[in-house]
Structure formats: C-alpha cells, structure tokens
Design a protein around this motif. Structure first.
Motif, PDB file in Angstrom:
ATOM      1  N   LEU A  63     -20.965 -52.053  56.512  1.00 29.82           N
ATOM      2  CA  LEU A  63     -22.276 -52.336  56.575  1.00 29.82           C
ATOM      3  C   LEU A  63     -23.090 -53.089  55.712  1.00 29.82           C
ATOM      4  O   LEU A  63     -22.927 -52.998  54.635  1.00 29.82           O
ATOM      5  CB  LEU A  63     -22.852 -50.768  56.960  1.00 29.82           C
ATOM      6  N   ALA A  64     -23.928 -53.617  56.402  1.00 29.74           N
ATOM      7  CA  ALA A  64     -25.158 -54.425  55.742  1.00 29.74           C
ATOM      8  C   ALA A  64     -26.080 -53.514  55.110  1.00 29.74           C
ATOM      9  O   ALA A  64     -27.102 -53.284  56.117  1.00 29.74           O
ATOM     10  CB  ALA A  64     -25.497 -55.672  56.162  1.00 29.74           C
ATOM     11  N   GLY A  65     -26.181 -52.665  54.164  1.00 29.84           N
ATOM     12  CA  GLY A  65     -26.952 -51.562  53.839  1.00 29.84           C
ATOM     13  C   GLY A  65     -26.603 -50.204  54.410  1.00 29.84           C
ATOM     14  O   GLY A  65     -25.610 -50.260  54.851  1.00 29.84           O
ATOM     15  N   GLY A  66     -27.562 -49.459  54.638  1.00 27.35           N
ATOM     16  CA  GLY A  66     -26.930 -48.086  55.169  1.00 27.35           C
ATOM     17  C   GLY A  66     -26.467 -47.049  54.393  1.00 27.35           C
ATOM     18  O   GLY A  66     -26.545 -47.342  53.138  1.00 27.35           O
ATOM     19  N   PRO A  67     -26.219 -45.975  54.912  1.00 29.02           N
ATOM     20  CA  PRO A  67     -25.926 -45.449  55.953  1.00 29.02           C
ATOM     21  C   PRO A  67     -27.264 -45.265  56.636  1.00 29.02           C
ATOM     22  O   PRO A  67     -26.898 -44.712  58.064  1.00 29.02           O
ATOM     23  CB  PRO A  67     -24.852 -44.449  55.836  1.00 29.02           C
ATOM     24  N   GLU A  68     -28.364 -45.082  56.304  1.00 33.55           N
ATOM     25  CA  GLU A  68     -29.300 -44.975  57.057  1.00 33.55           C
ATOM     26  C   GLU A  68     -30.098 -45.980  57.293  1.00 33.55           C
ATOM     27  O   GLU A  68     -30.553 -46.913  56.661  1.00 33.55           O
ATOM     28  CB  GLU A  68     -30.438 -43.976  56.146  1.00 33.55           C
ATOM     29  N   PRO A  74     -27.958 -38.812  63.845  1.00 36.53           N
ATOM     30  CA  PRO A  74     -26.711 -39.571  63.664  1.00 36.53           C
ATOM     31  C   PRO A  74     -25.855 -40.239  64.546  1.00 36.53           C
ATOM     32  O   PRO A  74     -26.010 -39.834  65.995  1.00 36.53           O
ATOM     33  CB  PRO A  74     -26.061 -38.193  63.163  1.00 36.53           C
ATOM     34  N   ALA A  75     -25.047 -41.477  64.277  1.00 34.20           N
ATOM     35  CA  ALA A  75     -24.295 -42.006  65.139  1.00 34.20           C
ATOM     36  C   ALA A  75     -23.006 -42.125  64.825  1.00 34.20           C
ATOM     37  O   ALA A  75     -22.802 -42.546  63.572  1.00 34.20           O
ATOM     38  CB  ALA A  75     -25.131 -43.200  65.862  1.00 34.20           C
ATOM     39  N   HIS A  76     -21.949 -42.045  65.441  1.00 37.33           N
ATOM     40  CA  HIS A  76     -20.747 -42.557  65.216  1.00 37.33           C
ATOM     41  C   HIS A  76     -20.081 -43.841  65.939  1.00 37.33           C
ATOM     42  O   HIS A  76     -20.122 -43.735  67.182  1.00 37.33           O
ATOM     43  CB  HIS A  76     -19.435 -41.437  65.469  1.00 37.33           C
TER      44      HIS A  76
END
Length: 185
Positions: free
Chosen positions: A61-66, A115-117
């Motif tokens: 991920l570029a950034g995150g997890p939020e 939340p997303a998976h």
C-alpha cells in the motif's frame, strides 16, 4: 477461498494436496457439521501460503492502512510474467493493471466506509488456472464528517402563532414552550 475442495467423515484425518490450489495466500475454512435437524456447524479459518512454484505476487500500500473516503487508494503490485493483476473486494474486481508490474488505483467509494479486505490476484495467460494469490490487504476507509443541521433552532423557541391542541381540550396559541404551557395542553 469459497471453494469446497474435500470432505471427510467424523474423526478422520485429511491431507491437503496443494497441487489442486493455486500458489499464494489462501484462507482454508475447516467446517465441521453435526448430524442434527438444523445441521449445526463450527468453522475454523486457517490462513495458509502455498508455494508449488517460484511465482510470487508482491503488493504494498502507498500509505494506509487508513484512507479517507475522498482520496484514491494506491497499491503497488508486481508478479513477473503475469498477464494482469487484479484486486478483489469480496467477489467484485475493484482495480486492475494489464501487465506484470504497476500501480493499481482504487476509488474508496467502491469499498464503502469502514474495514475492507482486499485480495490481490495475478493471472497468467500461458498457464490458465495457475494464478497466484497475493497477501490480503486489510484497510479502513474513513467516512466523511457528518454535516451540520440545516436550520438549527434552540429548543423551546417556536414561530409566532404556533398552536397546541390536545384531544378534547381547547387549542392554545403559544410562542414558547414551557412546563406551564404543556400542563394546559
């Protein structure tokens, strides 16, 4: 992954033939069913990683997890020799790149708030069925702040000429609500 790959009888052991499933990350559900009227079930999720080849799908991920609901989510993905790399949310394809390497951009509105998976998957044209599953990405989409009310009014203030009428009582004209007025209604 949502596919039934075997069944065994009670108290029997089983061996999983990994050649029957694609390489990469999977969640195997071991399900035990009772022989009662409602077919009661117990489940045990078991995350596994299968490596029958040297193929590997790397995602980050570029950034995150939020992530804010109004800013795109970027996922870097690479799997040598892949024809295409896709990202699934449940069974919906929410992003893809054609080729073995690139950045997948996803509109968070497709995922909804919370939340997303996300499940990455590399597809190979030369070897159908030999797909590679990447490590799932668990993220959280932050919803927008609630809007303020359109016409906030102080509690207890009414427009001039407001009328209160209770069943079987005379109507009362009022400009303000207070306990004495409510006692009359």
């Amino acid at each position: 992954d949502g596919k039934k790959i075997m069944a065994v009888k009670s108290k029997e052991s089983f061996t999983l033939d990994t050649k029957k499933i694609s390489d990469g990350y999977h969640e195997i559900q071991v399900v035990s069913s009772c022989d009662d009227k409602i077919m009661s079930q117990g489940r045990y999720p078991l995350p596994v990683e299968v490596r029958n080849s040297n193929k590997d799908l790397k995602v980050s991920l570029a950034g995150g997890p939020e992530f804010s609901w109004d800013k795109p989510i970027e996922i870097n993905a690479e799997c040598p020799e892949a024809e295409k790399i896709i990202i699934k949310h449940n069974s919906l394809i929410v992003g893809q790149i054609n080729g073995a390497k690139g950045v997948i951009t996803i509109d968070p509105i497709l995922l909804g708030a919370g939340p997303a998976h996300l499940k990455p998957l590399a597809l190979f044209k030369a070897e159908p069925g030999k797909d590679v599953h990447g490590k799932p990405l668990d993220i959280n989409v932050i919803p927008p702040k609630a809007l303020p009310p359109l016409n906030p009014q102080k509690i207890g203030e009414l427009k001039t000429g407001f009328i209160i009428k209770a069943k079987d009582k005379a109507q009362i004209a009022a400009e303000k609500i207070d306990n004495a007025l409510l006692d009359k209604a």
